[in-house]
Design a protein around this motif. Structure first.
Motif, short mmCIF file in Angstrom:
data_model
loop_
_atom_site.label_atom_id
_atom_site.label_comp_id
_atom_site.label_asym_id
_atom_site.label_seq_id
_atom_site.Cartn_x
_atom_site.Cartn_y
_atom_site.Cartn_z
N PHE A 1 7.73 9.34 9.70
CA PHE A 1 7.29 8.34 8.72
C PHE A 1 7.48 8.79 7.27
CE2 PHE A 1 4.46 7.54 12.48
CZ PHE A 1 5.11 6.39 12.89
N TRP A 2 6.93 9.94 6.94
CA TRP A 2 6.98 10.41 5.55
C TRP A 2 8.40 10.70 5.11
CZ3 TRP A 2 8.48 15.18 3.44
CH2 TRP A 2 8.12 15.39 2.10
N TYR A 3 9.15 11.46 5.91
CA TYR A 3 10.51 11.85 5.50
C TYR A 3 11.44 10.64 5.37
CZ TYR A 3 14.97 14.25 5.27
OH TYR A 3 16.21 14.67 4.86
N PRO A 4 11.49 9.72 6.35
CA PRO A 4 12.37 8.55 6.17
C PRO A 4 11.99 7.72 4.95
CG PRO A 4 11.71 8.76 8.47
CD PRO A 4 10.88 9.75 7.69
N TYR A 5 10.69 7.56 4.71
CA TYR A 5 10.25 6.74 3.57
C TYR A 5 10.64 7.39 2.25
CZ TYR A 5 7.35 3.60 0.82
OH TYR A 5 6.91 2.66 -0.09
N LYS A 6 10.56 8.71 2.18
CA LYS A 6 10.83 9.42 0.93
C LYS A 6 12.31 9.67 0.69
CE LYS A 6 6.65 10.43 -0.73
NZ LYS A 6 6.21 10.08 -2.11
N PHE A 7 13.07 9.95 1.74
CA PHE A 7 14.41 10.49 1.54
C PHE A 7 15.54 9.73 2.23
CE2 PHE A 7 11.38 14.08 1.33
CZ PHE A 7 11.58 14.43 0.00
N TYR B 1 9.88 -4.39 -1.10
CA TYR B 1 9.37 -3.05 -0.84
C TYR B 1 10.04 -2.45 0.39
CZ TYR B 1 5.58 -4.37 -4.03
OH TYR B 1 4.86 -4.78 -5.12
N ARG B 2 10.11 -1.13 0.44
CA ARG B 2 10.63 -0.46 1.63
C ARG B 2 9.73 -0.78 2.83
NH1 ARG B 2 11.05 5.23 -1.37
NH2 ARG B 2 9.52 4.12 -2.62
N ASP B 3 10.36 -1.13 3.93
CA ASP B 3 9.64 -1.71 5.06
C ASP B 3 9.15 -0.63 6.03
OD1 ASP B 3 8.51 -3.53 6.74
OD2 ASP B 3 10.40 -4.31 7.54
N LEU B 4 8.18 0.16 5.58
CA LEU B 4 7.59 1.18 6.44
C LEU B 4 6.84 0.53 7.61
CD1 LEU B 4 7.05 4.20 6.91
CD2 LEU B 4 4.99 3.96 5.49
N TYR B 5 6.33 -0.65 7.39
CA TYR B 5 5.60 -1.38 8.44
C TYR B 5 6.45 -1.51 9.70
CZ TYR B 5 3.57 -5.38 10.93
OH TYR B 5 3.04 -6.21 11.88
N TYR C 1 0.83 -1.21 0.00
CA TYR C 1 0.00 0.00 0.00
C TYR C 1 0.86 1.25 0.00
CZ TYR C 1 -2.59 3.65 2.62
OH TYR C 1 -3.12 4.83 3.07
N SER C 2 1.91 1.29 0.81
CA SER C 2 2.81 2.44 0.89
C SER C 2 3.55 2.64 -0.42
CB SER C 2 3.82 2.24 2.03
OG SER C 2 3.15 2.10 3.27
N HIS C 3 3.96 1.55 -1.04
CA HIS C 3 4.64 1.63 -2.34
C HIS C 3 3.71 2.20 -3.40
CE1 HIS C 3 7.32 0.50 -5.63
NE2 HIS C 3 6.28 -0.04 -6.24
#
Length: 221
Positions: free
Chosen positions: A126-132, A142-146, A49-51
């Motif tokens: 959450f947003w900044y680490p996932y994006k940058f 996938y990037r493991d935001l979970y 979902y995040s991807h």
């Protein structure tokens, strides 16, 4: 400019951005509820979902509208708050509206500040680490935001912050959704009562829906 100084135009703009943000809360909640799935399913579903949110063009456009709405809504609220204080002058201190309005109606700005501060922290964590930033990759690539979310919600102070923010948001929505419809001219005696009740129901659903997630993760993950 007339546009920037006209209070009615500003209120309409704040109403429109507020309703858009309210709609986004529903979509975001639906996505976040995937965190309540069994752990192995939740990780795959949430990271997928995040991807999707990060890479799909239409969603990217909606995301830019979201960022703009947050900024415009916040700036308009600040502008109208100071405009109101300026127009009332010293009499503002002795305002007796408590006899005719709810406390959260009189403190929408304070509630908004709490929500804005929470959003800044939320974006930072959450947003900044996932994006940058470089973050771990899950088994599906996938990037493991979970895992980042789970780690955050294992901290008592973060859960408390989250709950305070969404209680503030709930009260903000009770008045805000109703007021937005009225600002846009959708107002009569019957319709007003319906919107007022729907605003309350919506606020309760959003507050409980978002609040359940960190509590569930803390207790069961």
């Amino acid at each position: 400019m007339w546009f920037t100084r006209n209070a009615i135009t500003r209120k309409n703009l704040m109403a429109l951005t507020g309703l858009f943000l309210s709609f986004f809360l529903i979509i975001h909640l639906i996505g976040n509820l995937q965190l309540l799935l069994p752990a192995d399913q939740a990780q795959t579903a949430y990271n997928t979902y995040s991807h999707f949110l990060s890479d799909f063009l239409l969603v990217k456009i909606i995301a830019y509208l979201l960022y703009a709405s947050i900024l415009i809504h916040s700036l308009d609220a600040i502008y109208l708050f100071f405009l109101m204080k300026k127009s009332k002058g010293k009499r503002y201190v002795y305002d007796k509206r408590g006899r005719a309005s709810k406390w959260y109606t009189r403190n929408m700005t304070a509630l908004g500040v709490i929500i804005l501060l929470f959003l800044i922290i939320h974006f930072k964590d959450f947003w900044y680490p996932y994006k940058f930033m470089e973050i771990p990759i899950d088994g599906e690539g996938y990037r493991d935001l979970y895992s980042i979310v789970i780690t955050a919600f294992k901290q008592e102070w973060y859960i408390l912050l989250y709950l305070i923010a969404f209680i503030a948001l709930g009260y903000h929505l009770i008045h805000g959704v109703f007021s937005a419809h009225r600002s846009l001219g959708l107002y009569n005696k019957t319709y007003s009562l319906i919107i007022k009740n729907l605003s309350l129901i919506f606020a309760i659903i959003i507050t409980l829906g978002y609040s359940i997630i960190p509590i569930f993760i803390y207790l069961y993950r």
